[in-house]
Design an enzyme around this catalytic site. Structure first.
Site, PDB file in Angstrom:
ATOM      1  N   GLU A 188       1.113  -1.493  -0.012  1.00 22.48           N
ATOM      2  CA  GLU A 188      -0.068   0.639   0.056  1.00 22.48           C
ATOM      3  C   GLU A 188       1.060   1.695   0.084  1.00 22.48           C
ATOM      4  O   GLU A 188       1.911   1.061   0.578  1.00 22.48           O
ATOM      5  CB  GLU A 188      -1.421   0.220   1.086  1.00 22.48           C
ATOM      6  CG  GLU A 188      -2.044   1.016   1.096  1.00 22.48           C
ATOM      7  CD  GLU A 188      -2.773   1.193   2.757  1.00 22.48           C
ATOM      8  OE1 GLU A 188      -3.513   1.867   2.534  1.00 22.48           O
ATOM      9  OE2 GLU A 188      -2.639   0.639   3.212  1.00 22.48           O
ATOM     10  N   LYS A 190      -9.947   2.102  -3.061  1.00 19.40           N
ATOM     11  CA  LYS A 190      -9.912   1.056  -1.145  1.00 19.40           C
ATOM     12  C   LYS A 190     -11.228   1.577  -0.706  1.00 19.40           C
ATOM     13  O   LYS A 190     -12.658   2.531  -1.564  1.00 19.40           O
ATOM     14  CB  LYS A 190      -9.105   2.141   0.142  1.00 19.40           C
ATOM     15  CG  LYS A 190      -8.796   1.568   0.970  1.00 19.40           C
ATOM     16  CD  LYS A 190      -8.124   2.250   1.348  1.00 19.40           C
ATOM     17  CE  LYS A 190      -7.679   1.514   2.865  1.00 19.40           C
ATOM     18  NZ  LYS A 190      -6.641   2.120   3.142  1.00 19.40           N
ATOM     19  N   CYS A 241      -5.528  -2.714   2.574  1.00 13.99           N
ATOM     20  CA  CYS A 241      -5.767  -2.243   3.752  1.00 13.99           C
ATOM     21  C   CYS A 241      -6.785  -2.969   4.611  1.00 13.99           C
ATOM     22  O   CYS A 241      -7.304  -4.099   4.864  1.00 13.99           O
ATOM     23  CB  CYS A 241      -4.667  -1.861   4.090  1.00 13.99           C
ATOM     24  SG  CYS A 241      -4.437  -0.866   6.271  1.00 13.99           S
TER      25      CYS A 241
END
Length: 294
Positions: free
Chosen positions: A47, A117, A158
């Protein structure tokens, strides 16, 4: 005749990320070449591989995806090394909005998916860490998976890994591997990083892998590191510490099928009981949840 592959080598690049975007990109490409030379067919970056992780950095480092220097470099690296590249994530600029975005490139250098995301990292652990991605970033509105000659792969970034429903959708769509470029911190990393990966792998009987930046104790946000691959039995089959390097793992799809046959939970699910609850809780967001970018 179509060749059926029963396994492949996966590489997770755990690289130190500095303040120079060109240097970060060059380092990522060097690691990709090294991983390809070692036989990796799918290579995953961490990331925010081109930028320090932090809301104060995102706008300055943001670029179009595709169309920016990071995407161009990864497309060339994928083509030159004949590998799939899961491009970790970078800050993406699209009009007035910013996203935390992962672009995936095939061995021809073509971008096959772009994952923004979905779940923004907004947490507040008193006395330890407060982080609010939503102060700067907008959330993505779709899930993303792509096909390879080896298997179908689902992508999250994440904080996405904490949401079991997302992994369950990927499993229902035929994914065998979930890749989560991530940057857990020194509070959540020791407590949850490995535990959540193992949970997602066991629940869905699939491989789960995470690629983290290397730890930099001088950074504003200190990453936990420990890039890891977990198999469908919930066993850690490859991992590392906090330092820079490459994690390799053999993704054995025959082993996955063996586990699914031994414990056939996928055939035993009681959707007649779960679905009414899911529809009640997610009535207004159901369409977004099942909109897949592939």
């Amino acid at each position: 005749m179509t060749m059926i592959h029963r396994g492949f080598k996966l590489a997770l690049i755990q690289m130190a990320v500095g303040i120079s975007k060109p240097e970060n990109i060059a380092k990522a490409c060097k690691f990709i070449q090294e991983a390809s030379s070692a036989g990796a067919k799918v290579v995953t970056l961490p990331e925010c591989f081109n930028s320090p992780y932090g809301t104060k950095y995102f706008r300055d480092y943001a670029e179009p995806v595709p169309g920016g220097p990071s995407s161009a470099a990864l497309a060339k690296a994928a083509r030159d090394n004949a590998v799939y590249i899961v491009g970790g994530s970078i800050p993406e600029k699209d009009g007035e909005k910013l996203y935390n975005t992962c672009a995936v490139f095939n061995p021809k250098g073509e971008m096959v998916i772009k994952h923004r995301k979905v779940h923004l990292f907004d947490i507040d652990v008193p006395g330890k860490i407060r982080f609010q991605e939503s102060e700067v970033l907008s959330p993505g509105d779709h899930l993303s998976m792509f096909q390879t000659p080896y298997c179908t792969i689902g992508v999250g970034i994440c904080y996405d890994i904490r949401f079991a429903e997302m992994a369950q959708v990927y499993a229902s769509k035929g994914c065998s591997l979930l890749l989560y470029p991530g940057a857990f911190n020194m509070t959540t990393g020791p407590a949850h990083w490995e535990a959540i990966q193992r949970a997602r792998a066991i629940d869905n009987q699939m491989f789960v892998a995470t690629a983290s930046p290397a730890r930099d104790e001088t950074a504003d946000y200190v990453a936990w590191g420990h890039s890891t691959v977990v198999d469908p039995w919930g066993e850690v089959i490859s991992t590392t510490d906090e330092k820079e390097g490459i994690v390799y793992a053999e993704i054995d799809l025959a082993r996955m099928e063996e586990i699914r046959q031994m414990i056939p939970v996928r055939k035993q699910k009681r959707f007649d009981l779960y679905q009414p609850v899911a529809m009640t809780l997610n009535k207004q967001r159901k369409d977004d949840l099942y909109k897949i970018n592939d």
